[in-house]
Design a protein around this motif. Structure first.
Motif, PDB file in Angstrom:
ATOM      1  N   ARG A 120       0.829  -1.205   0.000  1.00 46.30           N
ATOM      2  CA  ARG A 120       0.000   0.000   0.000  1.00 46.30           C
ATOM      3  C   ARG A 120       0.862   1.254   0.000  1.00 46.30           C
ATOM      4  N   GLN A 121       1.935   1.221   0.767  1.00 45.16           N
ATOM      5  CA  GLN A 121       2.831   2.373   0.822  1.00 45.16           C
ATOM      6  C   GLN A 121       3.443   2.663  -0.545  1.00 45.16           C
ATOM      7  N   ALA A 122       3.685   1.607  -1.298  1.00 43.59           N
ATOM      8  CA  ALA A 122       4.234   1.775  -2.648  1.00 43.59           C
ATOM      9  C   ALA A 122       3.211   2.353  -3.616  1.00 43.59           C
ATOM     10  N   GLY A 123       1.945   2.391  -3.199  1.00 48.56           N
ATOM     11  CA  GLY A 123       0.895   2.930  -4.056  1.00 48.56           C
ATOM     12  C   GLY A 123       0.202   1.887  -4.900  1.00 48.56           C
ATOM     13  N   ILE A 124       0.537   0.616  -4.679  1.00 47.56           N
ATOM     14  CA  ILE A 124      -0.092  -0.483  -5.420  1.00 47.56           C
ATOM     15  C   ILE A 124      -1.419  -0.825  -4.747  1.00 47.56           C
ATOM     16  N   LEU A 125      -2.494  -0.901  -5.518  1.00 49.69           N
ATOM     17  CA  LEU A 125      -3.770  -1.330  -4.950  1.00 49.69           C
ATOM     18  C   LEU A 125      -3.610  -2.716  -4.341  1.00 49.69           C
ATOM     19  N   LEU A 126      -4.254  -2.929  -3.190  1.00 50.57           N
ATOM     20  CA  LEU A 126      -4.077  -4.193  -2.473  1.00 50.57           C
ATOM     21  C   LEU A 126      -5.410  -4.892  -2.269  1.00 50.57           C
ATOM     22  N   SER A 127      -5.478  -6.133  -2.732  1.00 52.17           N
ATOM     23  CA  SER A 127      -6.631  -6.993  -2.501  1.00 52.17           C
ATOM     24  C   SER A 127      -6.193  -8.168  -1.640  1.00 52.17           C
ATOM     25  N   VAL A 128      -6.810  -8.334  -0.469  1.00 52.79           N
ATOM     26  CA  VAL A 128      -6.448  -9.448   0.400  1.00 52.79           C
ATOM     27  C   VAL A 128      -7.543 -10.514   0.363  1.00 52.79           C
TER      28      VAL A 128
END
Length: 292
Positions: free
Chosen positions: A158-166
């Motif tokens: 998330r910090q890298a700016g990549i959308l995150l789906s868990v």
């Protein structure tokens, strides 16, 4: 297109061009998972991957979405991944989405600068298999990381700016009192990560897995459908995430639920409560329609 073995992808990547960059999974020890049991992890040659991109361009024309398979494409050298992503955007002018599975232990081995570079190159979303937030259950299913490590992996993406789906897995604690701890702690780990998307799946016992063998020995019992709904309710009740899309629309689930949190939390809980209140299986997806 050229693929080795069965190809797996998240439900949201159904309309994506699947590009096999790696074969199998670097970890491949989770007790519930049979996805890559027939494969030994390896990285495909970069030139072969580029050839596949050129073939896809000729076959599909332009595409908007690409998913990088198999289970651990993110384990490739970052420079190679950057080159692949660059080649994809060059081949497909309309491309606006590149997704990838992200094993937590592999994410933790990447420098933040590497993750940021992947985002800047055009990696848009990563799928992280959280499964559970219960520390003991994480050990029991041989996930290979601790609670804190899982949270750190999610936060780094998330910090890298990549959308995150868990992904979380209902029923993973079996038909035991620990099921409530699994549900409460799973909500807690999602709160600590605060992903963009949460996808709930329901455990299905698959031959060739350790959990299947435990069930055959009577050491593990799958919860009943309405017990699964209780888990789902507890998880949603305990979620305190912000601006997160929640889905339980995977084919394994008994009840499709969707909403945006926190806005739709009460509505989703009310829907689950109404179905539990009926205790009528006609409102649930029948087993013959469920699948992985």
């Amino acid at each position: 297109m050229r693929y080795e073995g069965n190809i797996f992808r998240p439900p949201s990547e159904a309309r994506s061009y699947i590009l096999q960059c790696t074969i199998g999974c670097t970890h491949n020890r989770c007790t519930f998972c049979a996805m890559y049991k027939d494969k030994k992890f390896s990285i495909r040659p970069l030139e072969d991957i580029k050839t596949d991109i050129a073939m896809a361009r000729r076959y599909y024309g332009d595409v908007e979405k690409v998913f990088l398979a198999d289970g651990d494409a993110i384990a490739m050298e970052t420079d190679d991944l950057l080159e692949i992503i660059k080649e994809l955007y060059k081949a497909f002018p309309s491309l606006n989405h590149v997704g990838i599975y992200a094993s937590p232990d592999v994410v933790l081995k990447k420098e933040m600068s590497e993750l940021t570079a992947l985002k800047e190159a055009g990696l848009t979303i990563a799928y992280l298999g959280v499964e559970t937030g219960d520390p003991e259950l994480l050990k029991d299913i041989r996930k290979g990381v601790t609670y804190d490590q899982m949270v750190e992996a999610g936060r780094r993406l998330r910090q890298a700016g990549i959308l995150l789906s868990v992904t979380i897995l209902l029923g993973l604690a079996g038909r035991t009192p620990r099921a409530r701890e699994h549900a409460v702690n799973t909500a807690k780990i999602c709160n600590d990560i605060n992903p963009d998307y949460i996808g709930a799946l329901t455990l299905m016992l698959v031959p060739k897995t350790e959990l299947y063998r435990r069930a055959q020995r009577g050491e593990f019992v799958l919860p009943e459908p309405f017990e699964i709904l209780e888990e789902l309710r507890i998880i949603i009740e305990n979620l305190n995430v912000q601006e997160t899309e929640f889905r339980s629309n995977h084919a394994s689930n008994y009840l499709p639920i969707k909403g945006r949190l926190p806005d739709d939390k009460e509505k989703m809980v009310a829907t689950i409560n109404s179905i539990i209140g009926t205790h009528d299986s006609k409102y649930l997806r029948p087993d013959y329609l469920r699948g992985l």
